[in-house]
Design a protein around this motif. Structure first.
Motif, PDB file in Angstrom:
ATOM      1  N   UNK A  34      43.544  31.413  36.725  1.00 15.48           N
ATOM      2  CA  UNK A  34      42.385  32.088  37.511  1.00 15.48           C
ATOM      3  C   UNK A  34      41.686  33.248  36.626  1.00 15.48           C
ATOM      4  N   UNK A  38      42.129  41.484  38.947  1.00 11.06           N
ATOM      5  CA  UNK A  38      41.490  42.696  39.470  1.00 11.06           C
ATOM      6  C   UNK A  38      39.963  42.869  39.801  1.00 11.06           C
ATOM      7  N   UNK A  39      39.607  43.545  40.612  1.00 10.47           N
ATOM      8  CA  UNK A  39      38.299  43.752  40.947  1.00 10.47           C
ATOM      9  C   UNK A  39      37.319  43.959  39.947  1.00 10.47           C
ATOM     10  N   UNK A  40      37.750  44.552  38.890  1.00  7.54           N
ATOM     11  CA  UNK A  40      37.105  45.156  37.611  1.00  7.54           C
ATOM     12  C   UNK A  40      36.759  43.894  36.984  1.00  7.54           C
ATOM     13  N   UNK A  41      37.737  42.901  36.961  1.00 11.26           N
ATOM     14  CA  UNK A  41      37.402  41.575  36.128  1.00 11.26           C
ATOM     15  C   UNK A  41      36.307  41.162  36.267  1.00 11.26           C
ATOM     16  N   UNK A  42      35.838  41.198  37.463  1.00 11.90           N
ATOM     17  CA  UNK A  42      34.381  40.550  37.866  1.00 11.90           C
ATOM     18  C   UNK A  42      34.170  40.813  39.419  1.00 11.90           C
ATOM     19  N   UNK A  43      33.723  41.963  39.600  1.00  7.03           N
ATOM     20  CA  UNK A  43      33.485  42.506  40.796  1.00  7.03           C
ATOM     21  C   UNK A  43      32.832  41.565  42.069  1.00  7.03           C
ATOM     22  N   UNK A  44      31.863  40.805  41.447  1.00 10.38           N
ATOM     23  CA  UNK A  44      31.059  39.573  42.395  1.00 10.38           C
ATOM     24  C   UNK A  44      32.043  38.489  42.740  1.00 10.38           C
ATOM     25  N   UNK A  47      34.604  39.751  45.096  1.00 10.98           N
ATOM     26  CA  UNK A  47      34.145  40.213  46.295  1.00 10.98           C
ATOM     27  C   UNK A  47      33.941  38.707  47.102  1.00 10.98           C
ATOM     28  N   UNK A  50      37.353  37.084  47.952  1.00 11.06           N
ATOM     29  CA  UNK A  50      38.176  37.584  49.245  1.00 11.06           C
ATOM     30  C   UNK A  50      37.248  37.034  50.460  1.00 11.06           C
ATOM     31  N   UNK A  51      35.863  37.030  50.350  1.00 14.70           N
ATOM     32  CA  UNK A  51      35.027  36.368  51.509  1.00 14.70           C
ATOM     33  C   UNK A  51      35.413  34.915  51.608  1.00 14.70           C
ATOM     34  N   UNK A  53      38.278  33.557  50.876  1.00 17.28           N
ATOM     35  CA  UNK A  53      39.503  33.469  51.698  1.00 17.28           C
ATOM     36  C   UNK A  53      39.324  33.686  53.249  1.00 17.28           C
TER      37      UNK A  53
END
Lengths: 333, 593
Positions: A34, A38-44, A47, A50-51, A53
């Motif tokens: 994958x 963590x979010x900072x790997x690629x914030x978009x 995000x 999560x959506x 999911x």
């Protein structure tokens, strides 16, 4: 530019460190396939992940709701078909009775009809797990109470206590919703049950003799019981054949019609839910594809990147090993 | 006329100079890997020439070499650059760590089922399951359990966030001690250096290296401004506080004050012995990152948790309170205390503080009582019809709706016992609630009609000759009801957009959480990039500085050879002069001997 010894070592170490960092990143990605950890790997991506999911969870849950509903609907459908068969048998039985030369005695026919009534009551009390399917929202009743109870009550007929055999309905007249989409529950779209009155109705209210006690009795059963009594009470002798062949048959037909209407409603809702499940399965595939596109590692690319980095790392080590040790010291006697 | 021996003097000076240069080369090589060391150079100059009168007038004859000074090779411009940029690097690296910690707290791995999003999903799913299985207590248990999980997740995140503040406070204590230590060392070095360099003659090379190294270290911690006064003292300023100069040091200290919203202890840096609310404002360096973390960063995420808790306590509870439990109770909180109505903001202060909202965020303890599950409000309408469990006899029935005594919603089951009967006519009855003591039914029980009012319902008895003394009837308000329409509403309150006036200003709980994660990701990524970029810049400056001040062994070796040859050559010339003098002394004036 003048190069100090420390410069060489400092640069060698920092480039080695960078190389190791890159390798570590790729290795983390390769280890579970994958991209985002963590979010900072690629914030978009994080995000969107999560959506998606949430979408997947909702889709799966609504599919589950639809399956729950469908299970209920299928059971209802089977029961209604059984009831339809019973009504069919009841009608045949009455027709046999009004036949010019009945092959069996009216008494036998009466017993047979009695059996059919019991059978119908049994079907009316069908449960899924421990939930009665024809009792409206009162799908669980206190121990000892059934939604449909066949029994004799004393009713008040013109001031005289008259023991009357009836089937009492203990359910209610509400719909159960199993929504398959977001939004408030709407029984016109997402109800999955038919209650006692819809299937066997109409329901009459009978008052007990000598008191204010009332009972909700189911008419179709009252009518069948009346036919049964008519057959039984006139054996030997002749029951009212004219009544049997006209009003009684018409009553049975009306009851049968009601069952069929309920069955049609259930069938339509079943088709509806099956279609919804199919759509949701398709959506599920699409969402899974999106998730995969969003978060799955391009393994080939990552492997090549890793190889590349490994080569760079090895090269750095090799060059470092050759550059760092020699100095003029080695060449002075 | 020159002295006979003046040539020897010249060469002795030469030998000294070469020897000293060689020693300095040795010093350089020895310190090649000493941190902060800058290479030293012996500055040589010719001595004053001697005036000799030759045949055609005055001649300038060289008298050899003199050692002017030993200086370090260093570019102070680079130092200033370094101090400026390493402050930013210190800030970026520390901030990256802080954001990394917060990212760790809000870690979502939906595949393995870790994180707040999964918990929210599970919570929603449990309500959806309740929708289709409203009459099953197991579905209610699941909803209660998932809610507990959500509460745990929020409270755990809250604790971890508060732990960051504690860690930061500890780190601040260490760092302030380090700053004080370094400023007093700089002060001590200032004194030594200004003593040595008085008159501007000597160069306190190694002491200066040590002082610069201290400033290097200080610069990573804070935004340091450093300049040298006329007495060669370093004046070190952080923001507007001079922490060290030639005369004194100003020690820093920590003042701790509770956070206004959450009450955790926040340590801030002040000048020791001065006003404890006059904080030293760090604009850069690790200290800036630390102060930022414990005053704004952590609070920002606690605020997010507060808003989410507030939403669940206000709006979600609102939906739950509007519904009815299977015992027909209504107005029950799902989250929070049993007594407080969180949906109505108090008109007059004290309004709940942020930490009170977080404290209040728990699953209503009432739901964990023995009759708690029945209070999970899955339906929107009250169902009061009563079912009778001794239906077989059919001698007593109940009509009307069950209305419990005011303020009491727990009565569910009751029994009626016939205590007086004559010829089938019931004369008196008594009742028991939930298996409690038998209470005689007060008037008006009219035996003629056989009816009695009972909590809003009418009990009806048939006049039946079979009715016997002690006949007992049980009734109950149905426990189970398949209506899950309020569970649908509750599920929607988790996933659907809220009204524009809600606590979440229109976005759904999911959206709110997700956009928080997206913001967190972008901010953390920014700090990571800042740290990377700044590292590159600092690497560059380090290389520039080393390029001037660093020791190159090859160079030192070449110099070594140079000085060795110079030494050897000087010695050789001395030998030659010695031979010349030998010739002059022993070989001349012996004619005819």
């Amino acid at each position: 530019m003048r190069i100090a010894n420390n410069t060489t070592i400092y640069n060698f170490l920092s480039s080695l460190n960078k190389s190791q960092n890159r390798m570590n990143d790729i290795q983390e990605q390769l280890s579970d396939g994958r991209i985002v950890h963590r979010p900072s790997d690629d914030p978009i991506r994080a995000f969107r992940g999560l959506r998606l999911n949430v979408n997947l969870t909702m889709n799966e849950q609504y599919t589950q709701n639809a399956n729950d509903g469908l299970q209920w609907l299928k059971q209802t459908d089977t029961s209604l078909q059984n009831l339809s068969d019973i009504m069919q048998s009841a009608k045949e039985l009455v027709i046999r009775a009004v036949n010019a030369n009945p092959t069996v005695t009216y008494d036998t026919l009466s017993t047979e009809l009695d059996g059919l009534i019991n059978q119908a009551v049994r079907v009316a009390n069908t449960q899924i797990g421990d939930r009665y399917i024809f009792a409206g929202q009162k799908d669980k009743l206190a121990a000892g109470i059934l939604p449909f109870e066949r029994r004799t009550i004393n009713i008040d007929v013109a001031g005289v206590s008259t023991p009357t055999e009836v089937v009492v309905y203990n359910g209610d007249y509400n719909k159960i919703s199993m929504p398959v989409q977001a939004g408030a529950a709407d029984p016109t779209k997402d109800s999955i049950n038919v209650h006692g009155e819809e299937v066997f109705g109409p329901v009459s209210v009978q008052t007990q003799f000598g008191g204010a006690a009332t009972y909700a009795t189911v008419d179709i059963f009252s009518q069948l019981i009346r036919i049964k009594d008519e057959l039984k009470n006139h054996s030997p002798g002749h029951p009212n054949l004219t009544w049997l062949s006209t009003a009684a048959v018409a009553d049975i037909d009306r009851g049968h019609d009601r069952i069929l209407v309920a069955n049609t409603e259930i069938g339509a809702r079943m088709a509806n839910y099956e279609m919804a499940i199919n759509f949701m399965k398709r959506d599920n595939t699409a969402i899974a594809e999106n998730m995969s596109a969003n978060d799955d590692l391009d393994l080939a690319k990552a492997t090549i990147d890793f190889k590349n980095n490994e080569n760079v790392y090895r090269a750095a080590l090799a060059v470092g090993a050759r550059i760092m040790p020699p100095s003029l010291v080695d060449f002075l006697r | 006329m020159r002295s006979t021996f003046s040539g020897l003097n010249t060469l002795v000076r030469g030998i000294y100079a070469q020897q000293l240069s060689l020693d300095t080369t040795g010093h350089n090589i020895s310190n090649a890997s000493t941190e902060g060391y800058s290479r030293q150079r012996v500055n040589l100059a010719t001595t004053l020439p001697e005036v000799v009168y030759g045949g055609s007038g005055a001649l300038q004859v060289g008298t050899g070499v003199s050692i002017e000074s030993v200086t370090r090779v260093r570019d102070t411009f680079m130092d200033q650059q370094m101090w400026k940029e390493s402050s930013t690097l210190g800030y970026a690296q520390s901030a990256q760590t802080m954001w990394g910690k917060i990212e760790g707290i809000f870690r979502d791995d939906t595949e393995t089922g870790v994180g707040m999003q999964t918990v929210l999903n599970n919570f929603w799913q449990s309500w959806q399951t309740l929708v289709t299985n409203a009459s099953n207590d197991s579905a209610r248990t699941a909803a209660r359990q998932r809610a507990q999980e959500l509460v745990d997740a929020v409270q755990h995140a809250r604790k971890q966030l508060s732990d960051i503040v504690t860690d930061v406070n500890d780190t601040l204590t260490t760092r302030v001690a380090q700053i004080n230590q370094m400023s007093s060392e700089i002060f001590a070095l200032n004194k030594q250096i200004s003593n040595i360099e008085v008159g501007g003659r000597d160069h306190a090379n190694d002491l200066r290296d040590r002082r610069d190294l201290l400033v290097d270290r200080l610069a990573k911690l804070a935004n340091v401004r450093c300049f040298e006064d006329k007495n060669h003292n370093y004046v070190i300023q952080i923001s507007d506080v001079t922490i060290a100069d030639g005369n004194s040091t100003t020690p820093l200290a920590l003042a701790s004050a509770p956070d206004a919203d959450y009450g955790f202890e926040v340590k801030r840096v002040v000048v020791a012995g001065s006003n404890p609310t006059q904080y030293v404002r760090f604009a850069n360096g690790e200290m800036h990152a630390l102060q930022e973390a414990n005053s704004t960063l952590v609070k920002g995420y606690l605020d997010e948790l507060t808003t989410m808790s507030q939403y669940l306590l206000r709006e979600f509870n609102g939906v739950h309170r509007a519904g009815y439990g299977s015992d027909n109770s209504t107005g029950t909180n799902f989250f929070g205390n049993a007594a407080t109505d969180y949906t109505v903001p108090p008109a007059v202060p004290p309004v709940m503080t942020k930490s009170q909202w977080l404290d209040a965020f728990k699953v209503n303890p009432v739901l964990f009582n023995a009759d708690g599950l029945a209070k999970v409000a899955a339906k929107t309408a009250e169902v009061k019809e009563v079912a009778q469990s001794n239906a077989a006899g059919g001698k007593a029935t109940v009509t009307g709706a069950y209305t419990p005594p005011a303020g009491d919603t727990t009565y569910k089951n009751y029994q009626i016992r016939v205590t007086g009967v004559a010829a089938g006519v019931v004369g008196s009855i008594e009742y028991s609630i939930n298996g409690g003591a038998w209470v005689a039914m007060a008037a008006p029980f009219t035996s003629a009609a056989g009816t009695a009012p009972f909590y809003g319902m009418t009990l009806a008895f048939a006049n039946d000759p079979d009715t016997a003394l002690g006949d007992t009837y049980s009734f109950s308000v149905p426990q189970a009801n398949a209506s899950g329409d309020n569970a649908t509403n509750l599920a929607n309150a988790i996933k659907m957009p809220t009204s524009p006036g809600s606590t979440l200003s229109g976005s759904s709980l999911d959206d709110y959480y997700e956009s928080m994660i997206a913001d967190l990701g972008i901010a953390a990524q920014n700090k990571e990039r800042l740290a990377d970029n700044q590292q590159t810049l600092v690497d560059q400056i380090t290389n520039w500085r080393d390029s001037v001040a660093g020791v190159n062994i090859d160079e030192e070796m070449a110099n070594m050879i140079k000085f060795q040859k110079g030494y050897n050559a000087s010695a050789r010339v001395i030998t030659t002069i010695d031979e010349m003098l030998d010739k002059l002394i022993n070989g001349t004036g012996i004619v005819g001997r």
